[in-house]
Motif scaffolding. Sequence first.
Motif, mmCIF file in Angstrom:
data_model
loop_
_atom_site.group_PDB
_atom_site.id
_atom_site.type_symbol
_atom_site.label_atom_id
_atom_site.label_comp_id
_atom_site.label_asym_id
_atom_site.label_seq_id
_atom_site.Cartn_x
_atom_site.Cartn_y
_atom_site.Cartn_z
ATOM 1 N N PHE A 87 38.119 26.238 39.255
ATOM 2 C CA PHE A 87 39.289 27.056 38.962
ATOM 3 C C PHE A 87 39.224 28.306 39.818
ATOM 4 O O PHE A 87 38.226 29.030 39.803
ATOM 5 N N ILE A 88 40.298 28.575 40.588
ATOM 6 C CA ILE A 88 40.238 29.678 41.561
ATOM 7 C C ILE A 88 41.300 30.746 41.326
ATOM 8 O O ILE A 88 41.328 31.744 42.026
ATOM 9 N N GLY A 89 42.194 30.533 40.357
ATOM 10 C CA GLY A 89 43.323 31.452 40.200
ATOM 11 C C GLY A 89 43.101 32.519 39.134
ATOM 12 O O GLY A 89 42.102 32.509 38.412
ATOM 13 N N HIS A 90 44.079 33.400 39.033
ATOM 14 C CA HIS A 90 44.026 34.421 37.988
ATOM 15 C C HIS A 90 44.011 33.723 36.629
ATOM 16 O O HIS A 90 44.776 32.792 36.397
ATOM 17 N N VAL A 121 36.392 35.362 37.912
ATOM 18 C CA VAL A 121 36.078 36.254 36.779
ATOM 19 C C VAL A 121 36.123 37.695 37.280
ATOM 20 O O VAL A 121 35.405 38.066 38.205
ATOM 21 N N ASP A 122 36.999 38.490 36.688
ATOM 22 C CA ASP A 122 37.206 39.851 37.193
ATOM 23 C C ASP A 122 37.137 40.920 36.106
ATOM 24 O O ASP A 122 37.416 42.077 36.363
ATOM 25 N N ARG A 123 36.827 40.498 34.870
ATOM 26 C CA ARG A 123 36.724 41.507 33.813
ATOM 27 C C ARG A 123 35.847 40.963 32.695
ATOM 28 O O ARG A 123 35.739 39.746 32.505
ATOM 29 N N LEU A 157 31.871 32.918 39.419
ATOM 30 C CA LEU A 157 31.765 33.904 40.489
ATOM 31 C C LEU A 157 32.530 35.134 40.032
ATOM 32 O O LEU A 157 33.496 35.023 39.270
ATOM 33 N N ILE A 158 32.110 36.285 40.479
ATOM 34 C CA ILE A 158 32.847 37.505 40.182
ATOM 35 C C ILE A 158 33.798 37.775 41.353
ATOM 36 O O ILE A 158 33.372 37.814 42.511
ATOM 37 N N SER A 174 44.092 40.119 41.686
ATOM 38 C CA SER A 174 43.073 40.317 40.668
ATOM 39 C C SER A 174 41.766 40.678 41.359
ATOM 40 O O SER A 174 41.647 40.640 42.564
ATOM 41 N N GLY A 175 40.789 40.981 40.543
ATOM 42 C CA GLY A 175 39.474 41.287 41.084
ATOM 43 C C GLY A 175 39.030 42.652 40.641
ATOM 44 O O GLY A 175 39.840 43.551 40.447
#
Length: 229
Positions: free
Chosen positions: A76-79, A98-100, A121-122, A133-134
């Motif tokens: 899975f690569i999207g927001h 993963v961004d949060r 992955l972050i 995102s990020g």
Amino acid sequence: MGIAENIAQIREQITACCVRRQRDPASVRLVAVSKVKPAAMVEEAFLAGQTIFGESYVQEFGEKAAQVKQPVEWHFIGHLQSNKVKYLRGMVSLIHSVDRLSLAQEIDRQWGKDGKTANVLIQVNLGEEESKSGTTSQELVSLVGQVAQLEHVRIRGLMALPPWLEDPEEVRPYFRELRSLAQEIQSLKLPGVEMQELSMGMSHDFAVAIEEGATLVRIGTAIFGERHR
Ligand SMILES: *Cc1c(COP(=O)(O)O)cnc(C)c1O
């Protein structure tokens, strides 16, 4: 050209980049980004030897995954919204985005139900673009430290979606920055944190990304053609 030819050509380019940089071609994995494209195209790519597919939209992914009969590996690569994590449980081998902390906590909760550990992955927003995102580079280390505490989540590396720039050479500094952030985190030797994977590079800039250390390249258009939505 057809999907099989496109994949063959990309694989040749990946190998050529690796040879130039004296890297083992097996150290770079190709993620075929099949978002918006039908299950039949995934199956065609699988028959051409492609095993890893990247998806960005949870609902579309669920429908497609149910249609694909071959044993493909999904990333899975999207927001990702926290309330949709449950639909990915047991379905994906790696979440790139993963961004949060709240998202990581929900992944921990869902994977924990099966007694499994999620590989993640972050995602870092290197260009600090509003639309993307990020986490920021500044917040990265603290986020990694917090996510690392979660029992059912293992951090395998970093991902970035740098600004789209016509000339891939202009993206190079972003790829370098991601690699140096990974090295910085590696040097902290946090328990449960590995920085083995660098997910960076798309259709138009993957060669530069590989030169800068990418281990996962996410390629859609160059394999499946333009997306029309
Ligand atoms: C769509 C997408 C890609 C693929 O981009 P292409 O330019 O079609 O190769 C890669 N990464 C992410 C996160 C995407 O959303």
